[in-house]
Scaffold this motif. Structure first.
Motif, PDB file in Angstrom:
ATOM      1  N   THR A  34       1.005  -1.342   0.181  1.00 55.24           N
ATOM      2  CA  THR A  34      -0.074   0.034   0.152  1.00 55.24           C
ATOM      3  C   THR A  34       0.909   1.351   0.090  1.00 55.24           C
ATOM      4  N   MET A  35       2.054   0.902   0.255  1.00 56.94           N
ATOM      5  CA  MET A  35       2.926   2.305   0.335  1.00 56.94           C
ATOM      6  C   MET A  35       3.540   2.466  -1.044  1.00 56.94           C
ATOM      7  N   GLY A  36       3.619   1.358  -1.962  1.00 60.19           N
ATOM      8  CA  GLY A  36       4.213   1.520  -3.277  1.00 60.19           C
ATOM      9  C   GLY A  36       5.704   1.510  -3.360  1.00 60.19           C
ATOM     10  N   SER A  37       6.078   0.627  -4.504  1.00 52.20           N
ATOM     11  CA  SER A  37       7.585   0.555  -4.325  1.00 52.20           C
ATOM     12  C   SER A  37       7.910  -0.248  -5.906  1.00 52.20           C
ATOM     13  N   PHE A  38       8.950   0.386  -6.563  1.00 52.56           N
ATOM     14  CA  PHE A  38       9.492  -0.095  -7.917  1.00 52.56           C
ATOM     15  C   PHE A  38      10.615  -1.054  -7.589  1.00 52.56           C
ATOM     16  N   GLN A  39      10.730  -1.408  -6.254  1.00 49.32           N
ATOM     17  CA  GLN A  39      11.916  -2.263  -6.268  1.00 49.32           C
ATOM     18  C   GLN A  39      11.920  -3.596  -6.990  1.00 49.32           C
ATOM     19  N   GLY A  40      10.781  -4.181  -6.960  1.00 48.97           N
ATOM     20  CA  GLY A  40      10.738  -5.501  -7.903  1.00 48.97           C
ATOM     21  C   GLY A  40      10.607  -5.211  -9.493  1.00 48.97           C
ATOM     22  N   ALA A  41      10.711  -4.277  -9.874  1.00 49.40           N
ATOM     23  CA  ALA A  41      10.373  -3.695 -11.437  1.00 49.40           C
ATOM     24  C   ALA A  41      11.087  -4.716 -12.147  1.00 49.40           C
ATOM     25  N   ASP A  42      10.547  -5.364 -13.067  1.00 48.38           N
ATOM     26  CA  ASP A  42      11.334  -5.928 -14.389  1.00 48.38           C
ATOM     27  C   ASP A  42      10.860  -5.825 -15.518  1.00 48.38           C
ATOM     28  N   TRP A  43      11.398  -6.588 -16.730  1.00 44.17           N
ATOM     29  CA  TRP A  43      11.071  -6.377 -17.940  1.00 44.17           C
ATOM     30  C   TRP A  43       9.167  -6.711 -18.022  1.00 44.17           C
ATOM     31  N   LYS A  44       9.003  -7.875 -17.286  1.00 46.01           N
ATOM     32  CA  LYS A  44       7.679  -8.426 -17.401  1.00 46.01           C
ATOM     33  C   LYS A  44       6.604  -7.331 -17.263  1.00 46.01           C
ATOM     34  N   ASP A  45       6.862  -6.545 -16.161  1.00 46.24           N
ATOM     35  CA  ASP A  45       5.956  -5.517 -15.650  1.00 46.24           C
ATOM     36  C   ASP A  45       5.923  -4.328 -16.757  1.00 46.24           C
ATOM     37  N   VAL A  46       6.919  -4.203 -17.547  1.00 44.92           N
ATOM     38  CA  VAL A  46       6.940  -3.392 -18.427  1.00 44.92           C
ATOM     39  C   VAL A  46       6.250  -3.481 -19.721  1.00 44.92           C
ATOM     40  N   ILE A  47       6.340  -4.715 -20.041  1.00 42.35           N
ATOM     41  CA  ILE A  47       5.916  -5.410 -21.392  1.00 42.35           C
ATOM     42  C   ILE A  47       4.208  -5.547 -20.954  1.00 42.35           C
ATOM     43  N   TYR A  48       3.686  -6.002 -19.797  1.00 43.99           N
ATOM     44  CA  TYR A  48       2.385  -5.756 -19.386  1.00 43.99           C
ATOM     45  C   TYR A  48       1.625  -4.556 -19.599  1.00 43.99           C
ATOM     46  N   SER A  49       2.385  -3.509 -19.071  1.00 47.49           N
ATOM     47  CA  SER A  49       1.812  -2.372 -18.793  1.00 47.49           C
ATOM     48  C   SER A  49       1.757  -1.344 -19.947  1.00 47.49           C
ATOM     49  N   PHE A  50       2.881  -1.640 -20.806  1.00 51.78           N
ATOM     50  CA  PHE A  50       3.068  -0.384 -21.675  1.00 51.78           C
ATOM     51  C   PHE A  50       2.066  -0.324 -22.927  1.00 51.78           C
ATOM     52  N   PRO A  51       1.566  -1.459 -23.723  1.00 52.90           N
ATOM     53  CA  PRO A  51       0.784  -1.279 -24.607  1.00 52.90           C
ATOM     54  C   PRO A  51      -0.490  -0.671 -24.100  1.00 52.90           C
ATOM     55  N   LEU A  52      -1.017  -1.309 -22.974  1.00 53.19           N
ATOM     56  CA  LEU A  52      -2.383  -0.606 -22.582  1.00 53.19           C
ATOM     57  C   LEU A  52      -2.281   0.620 -22.223  1.00 53.19           C
ATOM     58  N   VAL A  53      -1.339   1.080 -21.428  1.00 50.66           N
ATOM     59  CA  VAL A  53      -1.022   2.697 -21.190  1.00 50.66           C
ATOM     60  C   VAL A  53      -0.983   3.519 -22.333  1.00 50.66           C
ATOM     61  N   LEU A  54       0.034   2.958 -23.171  1.00 49.84           N
ATOM     62  CA  LEU A  54       0.050   4.005 -24.586  1.00 49.84           C
ATOM     63  C   LEU A  54      -1.121   4.113 -25.188  1.00 49.84           C
ATOM     64  N   CYS A  55      -1.861   2.763 -25.481  1.00 49.24           N
ATOM     65  CA  CYS A  55      -3.149   2.918 -26.303  1.00 49.24           C
ATOM     66  C   CYS A  55      -4.148   3.963 -25.518  1.00 49.24           C
ATOM     67  N   GLY A  56      -4.107   3.780 -24.278  1.00 52.81           N
ATOM     68  CA  GLY A  56      -4.969   4.616 -23.372  1.00 52.81           C
ATOM     69  C   GLY A  56      -4.738   6.214 -23.751  1.00 52.81           C
ATOM     70  N   ILE A  57      -3.473   6.489 -23.417  1.00 50.99           N
ATOM     71  CA  ILE A  57      -3.136   7.995 -23.326  1.00 50.99           C
ATOM     72  C   ILE A  57      -3.345   8.104 -24.901  1.00 50.99           C
ATOM     73  N   SER A  58      -3.241   7.514 -26.036  1.00 50.76           N
ATOM     74  CA  SER A  58      -3.421   7.977 -27.496  1.00 50.76           C
ATOM     75  C   SER A  58      -4.910   8.250 -27.549  1.00 50.76           C
ATOM     76  N   VAL A  59      -5.792   7.098 -27.046  1.00 55.05           N
ATOM     77  CA  VAL A  59      -7.246   7.495 -27.407  1.00 55.05           C
ATOM     78  C   VAL A  59      -7.781   8.787 -26.512  1.00 55.05           C
ATOM     79  N   LEU A  60      -7.394   8.952 -25.331  1.00 49.12           N
ATOM     80  CA  LEU A  60      -7.752  10.065 -24.501  1.00 49.12           C
ATOM     81  C   LEU A  60      -7.293  11.269 -24.900  1.00 49.12           C
ATOM     82  N   THR A  61      -5.807  11.293 -25.502  1.00 50.56           N
ATOM     83  CA  THR A  61      -5.642  12.679 -26.335  1.00 50.56           C
ATOM     84  C   THR A  61      -6.404  12.872 -27.588  1.00 50.56           C
ATOM     85  N   ALA A  62      -6.607  11.904 -28.202  1.00 51.74           N
ATOM     86  CA  ALA A  62      -7.554  12.117 -29.358  1.00 51.74           C
ATOM     87  C   ALA A  62      -8.936  12.754 -29.250  1.00 51.74           C
TER      88      ALA A  62
END
Lengths: 338, 257
Positions: free
Chosen positions: A185-213
């Motif tokens: 609940t306090m949040g941390s990036f300590q365990g961040a790995d490539w898997k997290d990046v690959i999971y979240s990147f496409p969704l976030v990028l699409c979302g931001i693009s649609v919202l911008t449009a």
């Protein structure tokens, strides 16, 4: 518009190089450039301790920095969108209970699903979305389908999930489970790995693009429901869409790293001050700025003292005084009558 | 027929606000909607613009029932000029006028140079070019009202609804705004449906008047025949008379209750 986005991108780039360089293992900016070139297939020489450099850069610092940028971008974006549709400067995705729902979900997974990373993420994501859906459902069943009802429904749902989380904490094993829940609940990036990046990147990028449009439509919606309706906008449908997309990107990013407070509130304010109120510019600007600021805060969190500080402690320290400042300063550069 | 209202009744919950309202508006006219506070003027406007569903009866825009139209279809038939309310964000006068284009643009597109030029032209023709770069939230009530009128012109609909456009304005601005309304009706053959409190403004600027009192239609028709002593006295419950000034102008004055 382009100039402002370029300026924000430059800021992000500077923060990125600084963040890559500092840490327990020192990498000079030259090393960072060399490593990036090498990664793109160029044949630069790396020097004597190439293997260590590569590991630190590719497996630890780079994925962590990218994840911080993605999470910061999604928080900044959704904050800008929420403040726009609710026409309220003090709103962020938290107001509809995403964070509380996700926190409850994470605690459930820690206690009953063995606490695997994938379990925590899925459960946090699911309960984060559920919280918002319940809040939206309450507002739909109310006679008056207004913003005030929706915000109050969010307060109700947050309170319920808070109670659930407190109960879970109370019955959790104080030596094993409780620390993980609190840490999440306090949040941390300590365990961040490539898997997290690959999971979240496409969704976030699409979302931001649609919202911008849809940014200009959002401008029209900030005039208020009746005016937006008279300008031909299906307000209820559009609002649901904006909430759904922003919730989706927030839930997917905080399910990877835990709750991160304040950023969604603070970033759009700075954005509006620097880039103006046009959501067409404000949304991508807040995304880039949010990415840069969270990366900066995470760099502080991992380098300030010898062990890691949970990221929310840093964001709270920055965010709370900022809100106080907004309250004291009566007329902000971009908000009126608020 | 630009607008047809047939046997319309409207209510909020159990409270009936309007009953059995019938009237029609033809193209190119200014029609005033007159009635005391609480007589249902705003409710009528909300029904006409399809925001409030009437309990009974229907509203036809160019022959099609509002009930069967999507928001964007309605927005191509009628534009709504609200009382200049508060806007939370920092938009310029030009930004506000351009927003009138919303029903004419695709979902994902946003206005470009063409729309900007069009909006600038409209502002020029209305004589409000100086408001292009002013911040809407810092404008005076009169300037806000004129900007919103510009937005309605940008929306380019056959019918314009104006909700008490003059109520917060000083006497000069009242006439500036009403002259603007007159120009719009004359130049582009549009119909303007306006709620108005001052009977003298109605007398001077409106071609037709629809008078509501106590939730029902009191009278409707050409302005001079509707604004009679007896009609006005009945809806306001006061003694009201038409008189002629020394310069020959007809004015409406209150004589006592």
């Amino acid at each position: 518009m382009k100039k402002k986005l370029l300026g924000a991108s430059l800021f992000l780039l500077v923060v990125f190089f600084v963040s890559m360089s500092i840490g327990r293992y020192h990498l000079g900016p030259v090393d960072v450039v060399k490593l990036l070139l090498k990664g793109m297939g160029s044949s630069v020489k790396l020097g004597p301790n190439a293997t260590a450099l590569k590991t630190v850069f590719w497996s630890i610092r780079l994925p962590r920095a990218l994840l911080a940028i993605i999470v910061g971008a999604s928080l900044g974006t959704s904050g800008a969108v929420f403040q726009g549709i609710f026409r309220n400067p003090l709103v962020s995705p938290d107001i509809l209970g995403v964070s509380q729902g996700a926190g409850f979900g994470a605690a459930m997974a820690i206690m009953f699903l063995g606490g695997t990373t994938i379990g925590i993420q899925t459960s946090a994501f699911f309960f984060g979305i559920t919280a918002v859906m319940i809040a939206y459902g309450i507002s739909l069943s109310s006679m008056e389908n207004s913003v005030v009802v929706l915000v109050l429904a969010g307060v109700v749902v947050s309170a319920l999930f808070m109670a659930g989380l407190s109960f879970l904490k109370y019955i959790a094993d104080p030596y094993t489970e409780l620390p993980s829940i609190v840490f999440w609940t306090m949040g941390s990036f300590q365990g961040a790995d490539w898997k997290d990046v690959i999971y979240s990147f496409p969704l976030v990028l699409c979302g931001i693009s649609v919202l911008t449009a849809l940014g200009w439509r959002l401008n029209v919606m900030t005039l208020g429901d009746e005016e937006a309706k008279s300008l031909g906008i299906n307000v209820n449908k559009m609002r649901l869409f904006f909430i759904a997309v922003s919730t989706l990107i927030v839930a997917s990013s905080i399910s990877a790293v835990g709750t991160i407070a304040w950023l969604g509130l603070v970033v759009p304010h700075i954005g509006r001050y620097l880039a103006g109120s046009d959501h067409k510019t404000l949304i991508p600007f807040s995304a880039i700025l949010g990415g840069a600021l969270l990366l900066l805060m995470d760099t502080i969190a991992r380098t300030m003292i010898s062990s890691e500080i949970p990221i929310s402690i840093i964001t709270n320290l920055v965010g709370a005084p900022f809100l106080a400042y907004l309250l004291v300063r009566k007329k902000s550069g971009a908000w009126y009558g608020a | 027929m630009v607008l047809e209202v047939n046997e319309l009744s409207a209510a909020y919950g159990k409270k009936v606000i309007l009953h059995d309202i019938c009237f029609q508006l033809t193209a190119g006219s200014i029609c005033g909607l007159i009635g005391p506070n609480g007589s249902g003027k705003t409710t009528l406007l909300r029904c006409v613009s399809g925001i409030l569903k009437p309990r009974r009866g229907d509203v036809l825009l160019s022959g099609i029932s509002v009930d069967h139209m999507s928001r964007s279809k309605i927005a191509k038939q009628l534009s709504f000029v609200p009382q200049s309310g508060g806007v939370q964000f920092n938009y310029t006068g030009l930004d506000m006028v351009i927003m009138g284009k919303a029903p004419h643009l695709g979902l994902l597109s946003s206005p470009g140079k063409k729309e900007k030029d069009e909006a600038a032209l409209i502002m020029e023709s209305l004589g409000i070019s100086h408001l292009k770069d002013s911040h809407y939230s810092e404008m005076s009530s009169g300037e806000k009202q004129m900007t919103l009128l510009g937005r309605a012109v940008m929306q380019n609909t056959p019918l314009l609804l104006l909700d008490e456009p003059t109520s917060h304005l000083d006497i000069k601005n009242q006439h500036v705004v009403m002259e603007m309304v007159k120009e719009i009706a004359k130049d582009s053959d549009k119909t303007l449906f306006i709620t108005i409190h001052d009977p003298n403004l109605a007398l001077k600027y409106c071609d037709h008047v629809i008078m509501v009192g106590d939730g029902g239609l009191q009278a409707e028709g050409p302005t001079s025949t509707v604004m009679t002593d007896s009609n006005l006295s009945t809806i306001y419950g006061l003694i009201i008379r038409n008189e002629v000034t020394s310069s020959g102008q007809r004015v409406i004055v209150q004589h006592g209750s």
